[in-house]
Structures are given as structure tokens and as C-alpha cells.
Write an enzyme that holds these catalytic residues in place. Structure first.
Site, short mmCIF file in Angstrom:
data_model
loop_
_atom_site.label_atom_id
_atom_site.label_comp_id
_atom_site.label_asym_id
_atom_site.label_seq_id
_atom_site.Cartn_x
_atom_site.Cartn_y
_atom_site.Cartn_z
N CYS A 280 0.83 -1.21 0.00
CA CYS A 280 0.00 0.00 0.00
C CYS A 280 0.87 1.27 0.00
CB CYS A 280 -1.02 -0.02 1.13
SG CYS A 280 -2.37 1.16 0.85
N HIS B 219 -3.78 -5.09 0.51
CA HIS B 219 -3.26 -5.48 1.83
C HIS B 219 -3.43 -6.98 2.11
CE1 HIS B 219 -2.60 -1.46 3.69
NE2 HIS B 219 -3.61 -1.07 2.91
N GLU C 86 -2.14 -8.48 4.47
CA GLU C 86 -2.10 -8.63 5.93
C GLU C 86 -3.43 -8.31 6.59
OE1 GLU C 86 -1.17 -4.19 5.50
OE2 GLU C 86 -1.19 -6.02 4.29
#
Length: 227
Positions: A94, A172, A174
Site C-alpha cells: 500500500c 493489503h 495482511e
């Protein structure tokens, strides 16, 4: 192998207790691969001694724009260029994706086409991948040496590679669905159009993301032998 996490932002205070901060999310994402991690909170002015302080590097997401005037951004860009010059493995997610492109000669803007929020489909070399996204800023001009390895109609430069030492991704891997819902509640209201937030909630329930596969690929990227 020691991975230095260059933390460029913090999770919302309301979500920290339940989800921990961004560096911990990446440690969890890449856990089980034998990595040692050290976090440098560059957003708070904490930097490593140099590019050789770790064997590989990862730059997190942030609520800040790469083009904004913050005192920690120029030294971060210098560090990125040094990591690149030393041919050390570097991953950016990002904001990390954006600041690496900017540091190496690309252009990042607040995209006038709006936001990408929630579970989003990307084309990676003809293979469909679903990853959670949360961004308005985009890389619109590629730096020299960057090649596109994934994207979609909304974000054409979503996944970039530079030789075999830098790999970056706009969405993302994560973030889980529960964290995205937390962002919708804490950072989305009044910023992202309400109908888009509602659609994002619905998309989150349609299926899993490909984060586990992407995590394996990130780990392999760090570990691969380089000349």
C-alpha cells in the site's frame, strides 16, 4: 534471515487492542518461515542505522500520502534508494508500494476515480487473485525499471516488480475481513461513500482472499538466492 519492518503508520486506536499494529500483522502473515523481525517506526522518526542493518526490508501501509510533507519521508526515500542500490530484497504494501515507486522516480497521486475498499479482484499474469484493499492514492507513472505484474481496471499498477529485488503491492494481504470491517467503522464513515462501504461489507462475505498464497510468495521472494 532478519527482516526489517519500516512502519509508516499505525492502526486506528479503536482497533489496536483487537488486531495489534501493522508490524505485528506482517509478522503474523509471514510467521513460520524462520524469519527474525525488527520494527523501525519511521513514522515516529525511528530509523535503522542503514540499509545493511537487516537482510531484507518491508514497508507497511499508512494513512499518510507519499506526496505529503512529513519530515520522515525524505530520509525514508533515501533509505529505499540505498536498499535498491545494494540489491537487498524489499517488499512494499500500500503506502510502501507507493513510496518505493516515488523514491525511484515514479508518481503517486490522490486518485480522482475514488476508492478501492474491501475484497478486490486482481489479474496476476492471467490468474485471478482476491486481496483486501483500502486506498485512494495510486501510482500513476512507473519509475524506470518497474514492471507491472498485476492489476485491474481501477488500479492498473497494483503489483510491481523491479528486477528480482523489489516486489510491491497496492492492496493489503495482511488485512483480514474483520479488520476491513473495523476500518469501515472507524476510518470509512464520512470519507468513503456510504454505498461503497455497504457494498464492501457484502463483498467480504462472498469468500476468502488469497492472502495465504501471497504470504507464501512473499516469503519465497525474501528467501530466494540472488547473484
Amino acid at each position: 534471515m532478519k527482516i526489517g519492518i519500516l512502519q509508516t503508520g499505525h492502526a486506528p486506536d479503536e482497533l489496536l487492542e483487537s488486531f495489534k499494529d501493522y508490524d505485528v500483522m506482517f509478522q503474523n502473515l509471514l510467521g513460520g518461515n524462520g524469519f527474525e523481525f525488527e520494527t523501525y517506526s519511521v513514522v515516529d522518526g525511528v530509523f535503522p542505522s542503514g540499509a545493511d542493518a537487516c537482510d531484507g526490508w518491508l514497508i507497511t501501509g499508512s494513512r499518510h500520502g507519499a506526496y505529503e510533507d512529513h519530515p520522515w519521508i525524505p530520509p525514508l526515500e533515501d533509505l529505499i534508494r540505498d536498499i535498491h542500490a545494494r540489491k537487498l530484497p524489499l517488499v512494499g504494501i500500500c503506502f510502501g508500494h507507493q513510496i518505493i515507486a516515488q523514491a525511484l522516480g515514479g508518481k503517486v497521486v490522490k486518485y480522482d476515480g475514488g476508492w478501492a475498499v474491501g475484497r478486490v479482484e486482481y489479474d496476476m499474469g492471467g490468474e485471478k487473485r482476491f486481496v483486501n484493499a483500502w486506498h485512494q492514492d495510486q501510482v500513476i507513472d512507473l519509475p524506470p525499471g518497474a514492471r507491472v505484474v498485476g492489476g485491474n481496471e481501477f488500479c492498473k499498477h497494483a503489483i510491481l516488480a523491479y528486477d528480482d529485488t523489489i516486489w510491491t503491492m497496492q492492496p493489503h494481504p495482511e488485512y483480514g475481513a474483520d479488520f476491513i470491517e473495523g476500518l469501515i467503522d472507524t476510518r470509512g464513515k464520512g470519507v468513503v461513500p456510504e454505498d461503497q462501504l455497504q457494498k464492501a461489507r457484502e463483498e467480504l462475505r462472498k469468500g476468502p482472499t488469497d492472502s495465504p498464497a501471497i504470504a507464501r510468495e512473499m516469503a519465497e521472494f525474501f528467501k530466494k538466492e540472488r547473484a
